[in-house]
Scaffold this motif. Structure first.
Motif, PDB file in Angstrom:
ATOM      1  N   MET A   1      -3.518  82.747 -63.284  1.00 19.43           N
ATOM      2  CA  MET A   1      -3.879  83.084 -61.908  1.00 19.43           C
ATOM      3  C   MET A   1      -2.615  83.173 -61.054  1.00 19.43           C
ATOM      4  O   MET A   1      -1.736  82.309 -61.139  1.00 19.43           O
ATOM      5  CB  MET A   1      -4.818  82.014 -61.338  1.00 19.43           C
ATOM      6  N   SER A   2      -2.527  84.205 -60.238  1.00 16.18           N
ATOM      7  CA  SER A   2      -1.367  84.368 -59.375  1.00 16.18           C
ATOM      8  C   SER A   2      -1.395  83.353 -58.241  1.00 16.18           C
ATOM      9  O   SER A   2      -2.448  82.791 -57.909  1.00 16.18           O
ATOM     10  CB  SER A   2      -1.353  85.775 -58.781  1.00 16.18           C
ATOM     11  N   LEU A   3      -0.241  83.123 -57.634  1.00 13.38           N
ATOM     12  CA  LEU A   3      -0.173  82.230 -56.485  1.00 13.38           C
ATOM     13  C   LEU A   3      -1.067  82.740 -55.360  1.00 13.38           C
ATOM     14  O   LEU A   3      -1.763  81.960 -54.701  1.00 13.38           O
ATOM     15  CB  LEU A   3       1.280  82.111 -56.008  1.00 13.38           C
ATOM     16  N   PHE A   4      -1.082  84.046 -55.144  1.00  8.38           N
ATOM     17  CA  PHE A   4      -1.912  84.630 -54.100  1.00  8.38           C
ATOM     18  C   PHE A   4      -3.386  84.312 -54.344  1.00  8.38           C
ATOM     19  O   PHE A   4      -4.097  83.866 -53.427  1.00  8.38           O
ATOM     20  CB  PHE A   4      -1.695  86.143 -54.059  1.00  8.38           C
ATOM     21  N   ASP A   5      -3.841  84.505 -55.571  1.00  7.01           N
ATOM     22  CA  ASP A   5      -5.243  84.228 -55.891  1.00  7.01           C
ATOM     23  C   ASP A   5      -5.552  82.738 -55.773  1.00  7.01           C
ATOM     24  O   ASP A   5      -6.632  82.356 -55.311  1.00  7.01           O
ATOM     25  CB  ASP A   5      -5.577  84.712 -57.308  1.00  7.01           C
ATOM     26  N   ALA A   6      -4.604  81.898 -56.188  1.00  5.76           N
ATOM     27  CA  ALA A   6      -4.810  80.455 -56.104  1.00  5.76           C
ATOM     28  C   ALA A   6      -4.973  80.004 -54.657  1.00  5.76           C
ATOM     29  O   ALA A   6      -5.820  79.159 -54.340  1.00  5.76           O
ATOM     30  CB  ALA A   6      -3.644  79.721 -56.759  1.00  5.76           C
ATOM     31  N   LEU A   7      -4.179  80.579 -53.765  1.00  5.21           N
ATOM     32  CA  LEU A   7      -4.278  80.214 -52.354  1.00  5.21           C
ATOM     33  C   LEU A   7      -5.574  80.731 -51.741  1.00  5.21           C
ATOM     34  O   LEU A   7      -6.181  80.056 -50.898  1.00  5.21           O
ATOM     35  CB  LEU A   7      -3.084  80.764 -51.587  1.00  5.21           C
ATOM     36  N   ARG A   8      -6.004  81.909 -52.129  1.00 10.23           N
ATOM     37  CA  ARG A   8      -7.282  82.428 -51.619  1.00 10.23           C
ATOM     38  C   ARG A   8      -8.453  81.564 -52.071  1.00 10.23           C
ATOM     39  O   ARG A   8      -9.389  81.322 -51.308  1.00 10.23           O
ATOM     40  CB  ARG A   8      -7.498  83.864 -52.073  1.00 10.23           C
ATOM     41  N   ASP A   9      -8.374  81.056 -53.311  1.00  9.96           N
ATOM     42  CA  ASP A   9      -9.451  80.223 -53.840  1.00  9.96           C
ATOM     43  C   ASP A   9      -9.439  78.823 -53.232  1.00  9.96           C
ATOM     44  O   ASP A   9     -10.499  78.204 -53.067  1.00  9.96           O
ATOM     45  CB  ASP A   9      -9.349  80.115 -55.363  1.00  9.96           C
ATOM     46  N   ASP A  10      -8.242  78.337 -52.918  1.00 10.16           N
ATOM     47  CA  ASP A  10      -8.091  76.970 -52.399  1.00 10.16           C
ATOM     48  C   ASP A  10      -7.067  76.969 -51.272  1.00 10.16           C
ATOM     49  O   ASP A  10      -5.912  76.586 -51.466  1.00 10.16           O
ATOM     50  CB  ASP A  10      -7.657  76.032 -53.531  1.00 10.16           C
ATOM     51  N   PRO A  11      -7.446  77.431 -50.085  1.00 10.12           N
ATOM     52  CA  PRO A  11      -6.480  77.578 -48.994  1.00 10.12           C
ATOM     53  C   PRO A  11      -5.701  76.317 -48.651  1.00 10.12           C
ATOM     54  O   PRO A  11      -4.516  76.396 -48.301  1.00 10.12           O
ATOM     55  CB  PRO A  11      -7.349  78.035 -47.820  1.00 10.12           C
ATOM     56  N   GLU A  12      -6.343  75.157 -48.772  1.00 15.14           N
ATOM     57  CA  GLU A  12      -5.654  73.926 -48.397  1.00 15.14           C
ATOM     58  C   GLU A  12      -4.488  73.604 -49.326  1.00 15.14           C
ATOM     59  O   GLU A  12      -3.604  72.820 -48.966  1.00 15.14           O
ATOM     60  CB  GLU A  12      -6.641  72.762 -48.336  1.00 15.14           C
ATOM     61  N   SER A  13      -4.456  74.247 -50.500  1.00 11.69           N
ATOM     62  CA  SER A  13      -3.329  74.022 -51.418  1.00 11.69           C
ATOM     63  C   SER A  13      -2.044  74.659 -50.913  1.00 11.69           C
ATOM     64  O   SER A  13      -0.984  74.480 -51.517  1.00 11.69           O
ATOM     65  CB  SER A  13      -3.668  74.558 -52.810  1.00 11.69           C
ATOM     66  N   VAL A  14      -2.116  75.369 -49.810  1.00  5.89           N
ATOM     67  CA  VAL A  14      -0.918  75.977 -49.230  1.00  5.89           C
ATOM     68  C   VAL A  14       0.162  74.950 -48.941  1.00  5.89           C
ATOM     69  O   VAL A  14       1.357  75.265 -48.915  1.00  5.89           O
ATOM     70  CB  VAL A  14      -1.280  76.771 -47.954  1.00  5.89           C
ATOM     71  N   VAL A  15      -0.249  73.697 -48.745  1.00  9.31           N
ATOM     72  CA  VAL A  15       0.744  72.656 -48.437  1.00  9.31           C
ATOM     73  C   VAL A  15       1.782  72.522 -49.536  1.00  9.31           C
ATOM     74  O   VAL A  15       2.919  72.109 -49.281  1.00  9.31           O
ATOM     75  CB  VAL A  15       0.068  71.289 -48.165  1.00  9.31           C
ATOM     76  N   SER A  16       1.420  72.880 -50.762  1.00  9.73           N
ATOM     77  CA  SER A  16       2.330  72.698 -51.893  1.00  9.73           C
ATOM     78  C   SER A  16       3.513  73.646 -51.862  1.00  9.73           C
ATOM     79  O   SER A  16       4.499  73.428 -52.575  1.00  9.73           O
ATOM     80  CB  SER A  16       1.582  72.865 -53.223  1.00  9.73           C
ATOM     81  N   ILE A  17       3.437  74.718 -51.050  1.00  8.90           N
ATOM     82  CA  ILE A  17       4.558  75.655 -50.979  1.00  8.90           C
ATOM     83  C   ILE A  17       5.238  75.643 -49.618  1.00  8.90           C
ATOM     84  O   ILE A  17       6.206  76.378 -49.402  1.00  8.90           O
ATOM     85  CB  ILE A  17       4.132  77.093 -51.344  1.00  8.90           C
TER      86      ILE A  17
END
Length: 223
Positions: A1-17
Motif C-alpha cells: 500500500m502506498s503512503l498516500f493510500d495509507a493516509l487516506r485509509d487512516d488519516p490520523e496516522s499522518v502524525v508519523s510523517i
C-alpha cells in the motif's frame, strides 16, 4: 500500500510523517517546551528546532521522538567548513539535520561547490539522516530538478523544499524534485502546510515527510 493510500485509509496516522517545527529565531524556551510536549502528546515523528534549542528538545523528548536541528539556516550562505563545524557541535543531541543548500553557489552555477557543501555535512554526521533544503519556491521547475540532482549527488537522504520564508510550497515543486532524483532519495515538503488535505497533495506528488509548524492543526483537520 502506498503512503498516500495509507493516509487516506487512516488519516490520523499522518502524525508519523510530521516533523513538528518551531525555527522562529525569537522562540522562547517555554515555546519549545510546548512544541516538544505536543510532539509527545500527538505522536509526531520529531521536533525541528534551531541549534540553540537542540539540547533542551533532546532532554524533553529523549528516545521517544527525534530531534532535528537546522544548520546553515536560513539562507545556506555559510561555507562548508562552518556548516561542518555546526553539525559536529550538534551530534550529541540531534538525531537528524536539515541543512540549507548553498544558494549563492547554486545561483552562480557552481555545481561543484553545491555538491561538496552537502557532502561535507554528510561526512560529518555519518549515519544520521541529512535533509537538504533547496528553497524551491524561489526556483523554476528546471532549477528545482537540477538542485535536487546536486543534493542527491552530495549524499543527502532527503531533498527538502523550503524554510518557509519565501512563500508556501506547491505540489508542483514536489513533482519537479522527484523528476531530478533516483528512487531511493526521499522528499520532505515544508512551507505553509497547515491542513490534512494539503498533506495529501504533497504526498500524492511524492513527499514522504512533512515539516510544519501547524502539526496540531493538521492532525485536528483529520477528525
Amino acid at each position: 500500500m502506498s503512503l498516500f493510500d495509507a493516509l487516506r485509509d487512516d488519516p490520523e496516522s499522518v502524525v508519523s510523517i510530521i516533523e513538528h517545527t518551531n525555527v522562529d529565531p525569537a522562540a522562547t524556551e517555554a515555546e519549545i517546551r510546548t512544541l516538544c510536549e505536543e510532539v509527545l502528546e500527538y505522536g509526531f515523528r520529531s521536533a525541528v528546532v534551531v541549534p540553540y534549542h537542540v539540547e533542551l528538545a533532546q532532554g524533553i523528548l529523549g528516545d521517544r521522538a527525534n530531534v532535528v536541528a537546522v544548520i546553515g539556516f536560513p539562507y545556506g550562505i555559510q561555507n562548508s567548513t562552518a556548516k561542518r563545524a555546526e553539525a559536529d557541535a550538534l551530534l550529541e543531541h540531534a538525531d537528524e539535520l536539515d541543512m540549507v543548500m548553498n544558494r549563492t553557489a547554486f545561483a552562480n552555477g557552481d555545481d561543484e561547490s553545491v555538491v561538496e557543501d552537502v557532502r561535507a555535512v554528510k561526512d560529518a554526521i555519518d549515519d544520521r539522516t541529512l535533509k537538504c533544503i533547496i528553497e524551491s519556491p524561489t526556483l523554476s521547475p528546471e532549477e528545482i530538478r537540477h538542485a535536487a540532482t546536486l543534493v542527491e549527488e552530495g549524499g543527502a537522504e532527503f531533498v527538502k523544499t523550503a524554510v518557509g520564508y519565501d512563500g508556501p510550497t506547491d505540489p508542483v515543486e514536489i513533482e519537479a524534485i522527484r523528476g531530478g532524483l533516483d528512487s531511493d532519495t526521499e522528499i520532505k515538503a515544508s512551507g505553509g502546510i497547515s491542513s490534512f488535505e494539503e498533506v495529501l497533495e504533497m504526498v500524492e506528488a511524492g513527499a514522504t515527510r512533512i515539516g510544519a509548524s501547524s502539526g496540531v492543526e493538521i492532525y485536528e483537520s483529520t477528525r
